[in-house]
Design a protein around this motif. Structure first.
Motif, PDB file in Angstrom:
ATOM      1  N   TRP A  19     -31.010 -63.049 -10.354  1.00 12.74           N
ATOM      2  CA  TRP A  19     -32.242 -62.266 -10.435  1.00 12.74           C
ATOM      3  C   TRP A  19     -31.925 -60.872 -10.938  1.00 12.74           C
ATOM      4  O   TRP A  19     -31.012 -60.199 -10.437  1.00 12.74           O
ATOM      5  CB  TRP A  19     -32.921 -62.193  -9.069  1.00 12.74           C
ATOM      6  N   HIS A  20     -32.697 -60.422 -11.948  1.00 14.94           N
ATOM      7  CA  HIS A  20     -32.536 -59.085 -12.527  1.00 14.94           C
ATOM      8  C   HIS A  20     -33.691 -58.233 -12.015  1.00 14.94           C
ATOM      9  O   HIS A  20     -34.819 -58.334 -12.512  1.00 14.94           O
ATOM     10  CB  HIS A  20     -32.564 -59.170 -14.050  1.00 14.94           C
ATOM     11  N   PRO A  21     -33.470 -57.363 -11.011  1.00 16.94           N
ATOM     12  CA  PRO A  21     -34.598 -56.674 -10.368  1.00 16.94           C
ATOM     13  C   PRO A  21     -35.342 -55.704 -11.271  1.00 16.94           C
ATOM     14  O   PRO A  21     -36.571 -55.598 -11.171  1.00 16.94           O
ATOM     15  CB  PRO A  21     -33.932 -55.946  -9.187  1.00 16.94           C
ATOM     16  N   THR A  22     -34.655 -55.005 -12.157  1.00 21.21           N
ATOM     17  CA  THR A  22     -35.354 -54.031 -13.001  1.00 21.21           C
ATOM     18  C   THR A  22     -36.197 -54.717 -14.073  1.00 21.21           C
ATOM     19  O   THR A  22     -37.210 -54.167 -14.506  1.00 21.21           O
ATOM     20  CB  THR A  22     -34.361 -53.062 -13.666  1.00 21.21           C
ATOM     21  N   ASN A  24     -37.503 -57.757 -13.468  1.00 19.99           N
ATOM     22  CA  ASN A  24     -38.345 -58.719 -12.755  1.00 19.99           C
ATOM     23  C   ASN A  24     -38.233 -60.088 -13.426  1.00 19.99           C
ATOM     24  O   ASN A  24     -39.237 -60.740 -13.745  1.00 19.99           O
ATOM     25  CB  ASN A  24     -39.803 -58.243 -12.718  1.00 19.99           C
ATOM     26  N   ARG A  60     -24.497 -59.545 -13.759  1.00 22.52           N
ATOM     27  CA  ARG A  60     -24.935 -58.328 -14.443  1.00 22.52           C
ATOM     28  C   ARG A  60     -23.823 -57.285 -14.418  1.00 22.52           C
ATOM     29  O   ARG A  60     -23.080 -57.173 -13.447  1.00 22.52           O
ATOM     30  CB  ARG A  60     -26.163 -57.731 -13.761  1.00 22.52           C
ATOM     31  N   GLY A 252     -34.521 -64.229  -5.352  1.00 22.26           N
ATOM     32  CA  GLY A 252     -35.131 -63.315  -6.303  1.00 22.26           C
ATOM     33  C   GLY A 252     -36.584 -63.075  -5.958  1.00 22.26           C
ATOM     34  O   GLY A 252     -37.044 -63.371  -4.853  1.00 22.26           O
ATOM     35  N   LEU A 256     -37.304 -60.467  -2.836  1.00 15.23           N
ATOM     36  CA  LEU A 256     -36.108 -61.288  -2.651  1.00 15.23           C
ATOM     37  C   LEU A 256     -36.343 -62.401  -1.634  1.00 15.23           C
ATOM     38  O   LEU A 256     -35.434 -62.805  -0.900  1.00 15.23           O
ATOM     39  CB  LEU A 256     -34.909 -60.429  -2.225  1.00 15.23           C
ATOM     40  N   LYS A 287     -35.201 -63.779   3.569  1.00 16.17           N
ATOM     41  CA  LYS A 287     -34.981 -62.958   2.386  1.00 16.17           C
ATOM     42  C   LYS A 287     -33.508 -62.990   1.990  1.00 16.17           C
ATOM     43  O   LYS A 287     -32.626 -63.205   2.825  1.00 16.17           O
ATOM     44  CB  LYS A 287     -35.422 -61.516   2.649  1.00 16.17           C
ATOM     45  N   LEU A 289     -30.353 -61.206  -0.716  1.00 20.00           N
ATOM     46  CA  LEU A 289     -29.712 -59.934  -1.030  1.00 20.00           C
ATOM     47  C   LEU A 289     -29.641 -59.768  -2.540  1.00 20.00           C
ATOM     48  O   LEU A 289     -29.527 -60.759  -3.268  1.00 20.00           O
ATOM     49  CB  LEU A 289     -28.291 -59.896  -0.467  1.00 20.00           C
ATOM     50  N   GLU A 290     -29.723 -58.542  -3.002  1.00 20.43           N
ATOM     51  CA  GLU A 290     -29.575 -58.313  -4.440  1.00 20.43           C
ATOM     52  C   GLU A 290     -28.158 -58.685  -4.851  1.00 20.43           C
ATOM     53  O   GLU A 290     -27.184 -58.339  -4.185  1.00 20.43           O
ATOM     54  CB  GLU A 290     -29.849 -56.845  -4.771  1.00 20.43           C
ATOM     55  N   GLU A 291     -28.052 -59.412  -5.946  1.00 26.82           N
ATOM     56  CA  GLU A 291     -26.747 -59.861  -6.418  1.00 26.82           C
ATOM     57  C   GLU A 291     -25.950 -58.660  -6.925  1.00 26.82           C
ATOM     58  O   GLU A 291     -26.435 -57.874  -7.730  1.00 26.82           O
ATOM     59  CB  GLU A 291     -26.917 -60.893  -7.530  1.00 26.82           C
TER      60      GLU A 291
END
Length: 296
Positions: A19-22, A24, A60, A252, A256, A287, A289-291
């Motif tokens: 998942w690429h948070p910026t 989305n 990333r 994601g 998340l 939920k 965690l950000e990768e």
């Protein structure tokens, strides 16, 4: 439990969802096709880019302009999408495989941003213990062999605090998940022990993810299930997908709280699983965690 098909990608081997948070957006790969895929949550747009060899696992890079770090066939590469909309690749570290016919498989970054990737012989039927697990440090540093005597290293994941590492071997002759104590300063695993014997549960262990509570999620390949094990190795729940071979999962979505699952589209009659090779979204009830991004 709701399961939604988000992309009928028909990937031969859909793997390494991130998942690429910026953006989305969800990125993943199709290993034999050598393709990097992206699905945007805002409009459902799906596109892909072509690499110059098999593409197995991605993470990333911490600097947005650096794109992705990737384990491929011949080594670890940096991948970037250029202004022409094609994929540029730059070799960071070559790998000396034990024999011909090998490639990287499962991989990701630890919580400190070091990239890890396992290698395997593509002809799994040989059951050859020539697979290995490598760690990539900073740019210009060589790949470091960390573990060997593996057939199909898979299921790599790290606990929320980074002090435990998980690894599986998905070959039918092994089907084990191990836990290791992980030295976050040196980036080395030790004290290997059996975490889960997957021969006691449906499906071979494939790709994995860890949630914010420390639960370990592993795709049960051949069983159409994604299992969650508690940190003490107890099966907590199993979620189903409408395909036989889920390959890897990742958390994601904006909160998340969505579990994305890639899958494999085998050759042959697919009348009983027409969505094989697709990417699915599940509600896991926890939920993630950000990768971590690669900080080499």
């Amino acid at each position: 439990m709701h399961c939604e098909l988000i992309v009928d990608a028909r990937n031969a081997t859909g793997e390494s969802p991130v998942w690429h948070p910026t953006e989305n957006a969800l990125y993943w790969v199709d290993i034999p096709a050598g393709q990097l895929h992206r699905w945007r949550a805002s409009d459902g747009a799906h596109q892909h880019w072509q690499a110059n060899e098999m593409l197995a696992c991605i993470a990333r890079c911490a600097s947005p302009d650096r794109g992705w770090i990737a384990g491929m066939q011949s080594g670890v590469f940096q991948l970037t999408v250029n202004a022409q909309g094609t994929l540029d690749s730059r070799l960071l570290s070559p790998v000396e495989h034990a024999r011909e016919g090998m490639r990287f498989n499962d991989g990701r970054c630890d919580r400190q941003g070091r990239f890890w990737a396992g290698s395997m012989l593509m002809d799994m039927q040989q059951g050859a213990r020539v697979g290995a697990l490598y760690r990539q440090g900073g740019e210009g540093q060589a790949l470091r062999l960390q573990l060997d005597d593996l057939i199909v290293p898979n299921g790599l994941a790290f606990s929320p605090d980074g002090t435990r590492m998980y690894l599986s071997d998905s070959h039918p002759d092994v089907q084990a998940i191990w836990a290791f104590d992980y030295d976050i300063d040196s980036g080395t695993p030790h004290n290997r022990r059996l975490f889960v014997d997957m021969r006691e549960y449906p499906g071979r262990p494939d790709g994995a993810a860890v949630d914010a509570e420390g639960g370990y999620w592993i795709c049960g390949n051949d069983a159409g299930l994604v299992h969650r094990f508690t940190p003490d190795g107890r099966l907590d729940r199993s979620l189903s997908v409408p395909v036989k071979k889920p390959a890897m999962c990742a958390f994601g979505g904006a909160g998340l709280d969505t579990l994305f699952v890639t899958s494999i589209r085998p050759a042959g009659d697919l009348a009983d699983q027409p969505l094989a090779g697709g990417v699915f979204a599940l509600n896991p009830g926890v939920k993630g965690l950000e990768e971590p991004a690669y900080r080499g």
